[in-house]
Write an enzyme that holds these catalytic residues in place. Structure first.
Site, PDB file in Angstrom:
ATOM      1  N   HIS A   1       0.813  -1.227   0.000  1.00 43.15           N
ATOM      2  CA  HIS A   1       0.000   0.000   0.000  1.00 43.15           C
ATOM      3  C   HIS A   1       0.842   1.270   0.000  1.00 43.15           C
ATOM      4  CE1 HIS A   1       1.196   0.028   4.200  1.00 43.15           C
ATOM      5  NE2 HIS A   1       0.763   1.263   4.276  1.00 43.15           N
TER       6      HIS A   1
HETATM    7  C1  UD1 Z   1      -1.871   5.710   5.709  1.00 42.22           C
HETATM    8  C2  UD1 Z   1      -0.527   6.145   6.317  1.00 42.22           C
HETATM    9  C3  UD1 Z   1       0.456   4.990   6.259  1.00 42.22           C
HETATM   10  C4  UD1 Z   1      -0.130   3.766   6.920  1.00 42.22           C
HETATM   11  C5  UD1 Z   1      -1.464   3.430   6.265  1.00 42.22           C
HETATM   12  C6  UD1 Z   1      -2.111   2.242   6.945  1.00 42.22           C
HETATM   13  C7  UD1 Z   1       0.003   8.518   6.015  1.00 42.22           C
HETATM   14  C8  UD1 Z   1       0.894   9.484   5.332  1.00 42.22           C
HETATM   15  N1  UD1 Z   1       0.064   7.239   5.574  1.00 42.22           N
HETATM   16  O1  UD1 Z   1      -1.632   5.399   4.323  1.00 42.22           O
HETATM   17  O2  UD1 Z   1       1.649   5.358   6.939  1.00 42.22           O
HETATM   18  O3  UD1 Z   1       0.773   2.686   6.761  1.00 42.22           O
HETATM   19  O4  UD1 Z   1      -2.346   4.559   6.385  1.00 42.22           O
HETATM   20  O5  UD1 Z   1      -3.181   1.763   6.183  1.00 42.22           O
HETATM   21  O6  UD1 Z   1      -0.694   8.867   6.923  1.00 42.22           O
HETATM   22  N2  UD1 Z   1      -8.921   5.161   1.282  1.00 42.22           N
HETATM   23  C9  UD1 Z   1     -10.209   4.691   1.256  1.00 42.22           C
HETATM   24  N3  UD1 Z   1     -10.825   4.444   2.439  1.00 42.22           N
HETATM   25  C10 UD1 Z   1     -10.242   4.684   3.615  1.00 42.22           C
HETATM   26  C11 UD1 Z   1      -8.924   5.171   3.638  1.00 42.22           C
HETATM   27  C12 UD1 Z   1      -8.263   5.398   2.457  1.00 42.22           C
HETATM   28  O7  UD1 Z   1     -10.790   4.475   0.203  1.00 42.22           O
HETATM   29  O8  UD1 Z   1     -10.869   4.456   4.656  1.00 42.22           O
HETATM   30  C13 UD1 Z   1      -8.221   5.434  -0.005  1.00 42.22           C
HETATM   31  C14 UD1 Z   1      -8.500   6.815  -0.498  1.00 42.22           C
HETATM   32  O9  UD1 Z   1      -8.538   6.807  -1.872  1.00 42.22           O
HETATM   33  C15 UD1 Z   1      -7.311   7.607  -0.004  1.00 42.22           C
HETATM   34  C16 UD1 Z   1      -6.191   6.560  -0.152  1.00 42.22           C
HETATM   35  O10 UD1 Z   1      -6.825   5.317   0.163  1.00 42.22           O
HETATM   36  O11 UD1 Z   1      -7.082   8.763  -0.758  1.00 42.22           O
HETATM   37  C17 UD1 Z   1      -5.014   6.792   0.751  1.00 42.22           C
HETATM   38  O12 UD1 Z   1      -5.433   6.880   2.107  1.00 42.22           O
HETATM   39  P1  UD1 Z   1      -4.543   7.665   3.206  1.00 42.22           P
HETATM   40  O13 UD1 Z   1      -5.161   7.563   4.542  1.00 42.22           O
HETATM   41  O14 UD1 Z   1      -4.242   9.032   2.699  1.00 42.22           O
HETATM   42  O15 UD1 Z   1      -3.156   6.912   3.168  1.00 42.22           O
HETATM   43  P2  UD1 Z   1      -2.848   5.352   3.298  1.00 42.22           P
HETATM   44  O16 UD1 Z   1      -2.282   4.905   2.003  1.00 42.22           O
HETATM   45  O17 UD1 Z   1      -3.990   4.603   3.857  1.00 42.22           O
END
Ligand code: UD1
Length: 377
Positions: A211
């Site tokens: 991820h």
């Molecule tokens: C975040 C953390 C990472 C951690 C990971 C655990 C940061 C910079 N990164 O990364 O260190 O290892 O969480 O999972 O904080 N999305 C959904 N549903 C959700 C959450 C995310 O659809 O509930 C999708 C969205 O398109 C979003 C993308 O995933 O834009 C990225 O989510 P985000 O929380 O920004 O970062 P992670 O990749 O989850």
């Protein structure tokens, strides 16, 4: 007359699914102490039901008293919303100490806000470094470390890094609460459980997650990871547990059809897997391939060989002990390297019998809360 001492308020802030799992033992430990009051805040960085509420229900984690509901957005947007949201909550609840874990935008936003509000900050999983400032996580954790009053590294290496960087707060090396949680969940496994549901055989599949932005936001690198899984799928069952970010990018980069054609079982992010199921999948696998730091550690706890598909790792110990292996997914030769490790996976797994766990002892949460109590006086 002896005046009763006022209870001290410990605010725990988190916002992603892995943080819920890791911090739950710490939250339980705070709740056990008569002299502490728990203030529990969720930022809403992870907002899908599959990543959010269900996990609280499964683990019995108390519901957060506030949810900032920040949802998706650019990193700056996310951070800014958390900084402002937390300021309001600090004024409302007046915590004596704020506790954050690791390197997410949620931890970072809450930390900046606490520093500016002059509230003591405690950082769990302090001292992790990848020395790559292009990673948001590296920026986040460095800044949190240097603004913290209490720092809790989980390894000697992290402790040494903090000392070398001359952080100003007090450093206490403790076991990772992730280990506490893993041991608790392992006891709850009822085999075959999820293995039967997914038609998997014990020891006969590779568990995969990816991820990290640097891997899955890059079409070429994600393409190489899909190629690797397709190749492995011709030899052994491959189970790919897909994160929402990865799912979105597999579609954006037109890689989904390739993945579907390959012999790879995958779990879509909309499907909720219980934490106990994930631990069952870990302990029953032949090998684990991941770019997640948490899963690299869990692979160690589960005593499974782990290929870390990254350029570097903060958890160098398991690499030095010869049970985790770095494989840069952006480079050529990835498939050959992974196949070579798979070929000796049985021998690698046997090494665990003689190893001491450098990451935890099952008492990390207690150690952390004891230090918090000492600090709060
Ligand atoms: C975040 C953390 C990472 C951690 C990971 C655990 C940061 C910079 N990164 O990364 O260190 O290892 O969480 O999972 O904080 N999305 C959904 N549903 C959700 C959450 C995310 O659809 O509930 C999708 C969205 O398109 C979003 C993308 O995933 O834009 C990225 O989510 P985000 O929380 O920004 O970062 P992670 O990749 O989850």
């Amino acid at each position: 007359m002896v005046r009763q001492r006022q209870k001290k308020k410990v605010m725990v802030v988190l916002g992603t699914r892995p943080e819920i799992i890791r911090l739950t033992p710490v939250v339980f430990e705070i709740k056990k102490r008569n002299n502490l009051v728990l203030q529990f805040i969720y930022t809403g960085q992870h907002y899908s039901m599959s990543l959010g509420q269900a996990i609280f229900d499964e683990l019995g984690t108390p519901p957060p008293q506030d949810n900032l509901g920040i949802g998706p957005g650019t990193e700056v947007e996310q951070t800014a919303k958390i900084v402002l949201g937390m300021e309001a909550l600090f004024m409302k609840y007046r915590p004596d100490v704020v506790v954050v874990w690791g390197d997410t935008n949620s931890s970072f936003g809450a930390a900046i806000s606490a520093m500016k509000a002059k509230i003591p900050l405690a950082h769990l999983e302090a001292g992790c470094r990848s020395y790559d400032l292009r990673m948001s996580e590296e920026v986040n954790r460095r800044l949190i470390d240097h603004g913290s009053i209490l720092l809790f590294p989980f390894t000697e290496n992290s402790q040494q890094i903090l000392q070398n960087e001359r952080v100003m707060g007090s450093i206490y090396k403790v076991g990772s609460p992730l280990c506490d949680m893993f041991l608790t969940l392992k006891k709850k496994i009822r085999k075959p459980g999820i293995l039967e549901e997914l038609s998997l055989k014990d020891g006969e599949y590779i568990l995969v997650t990816s991820h990290r932005a640097e891997n899955v936001d890059n079409a070429e690198t994600l393409g190489k990871i899909v190629d690797l899984l397709a190749e492995l799928g011709t030899r052994l069952t491959v189970l790919f547990n897909v994160h929402p970010r990865t799912f979105k990018n597999l579609e954006n980069f037109n890689l989904m059809s390739k993945l579907k054609k390959a012999k790879v079982k995958f779990i879509e992010p909309s499907r909720y897997l219980r934490s106990v199921d994930i631990v069952n999948l870990e302990v029953s696998s032949r090998m684990i391939i991941t770019d997640s730091g948490g899963l690299q550690l869990e692979a160690f706890f589960a005593q499974k060989p782990c290929v870390v598909i990254r350029k570097s790792t903060e958890w160098v110990e398991s690499v030095e002990l010869g049970v985790s292996f770095l494989a840069d997914p952006s480079k050529t030769g990835l498939v050959e390297k992974v196949l070579e490790i798979l070929g000796r996976s049985d021998r690698i797994a046997k090494k665990f019998k003689t190893l001491v766990n450098p990451y935890g002892n099952g008492r990390g949460s207690k150690e952390i809360v004891d230090h918090l109590v000492d600090f709060l006086g």
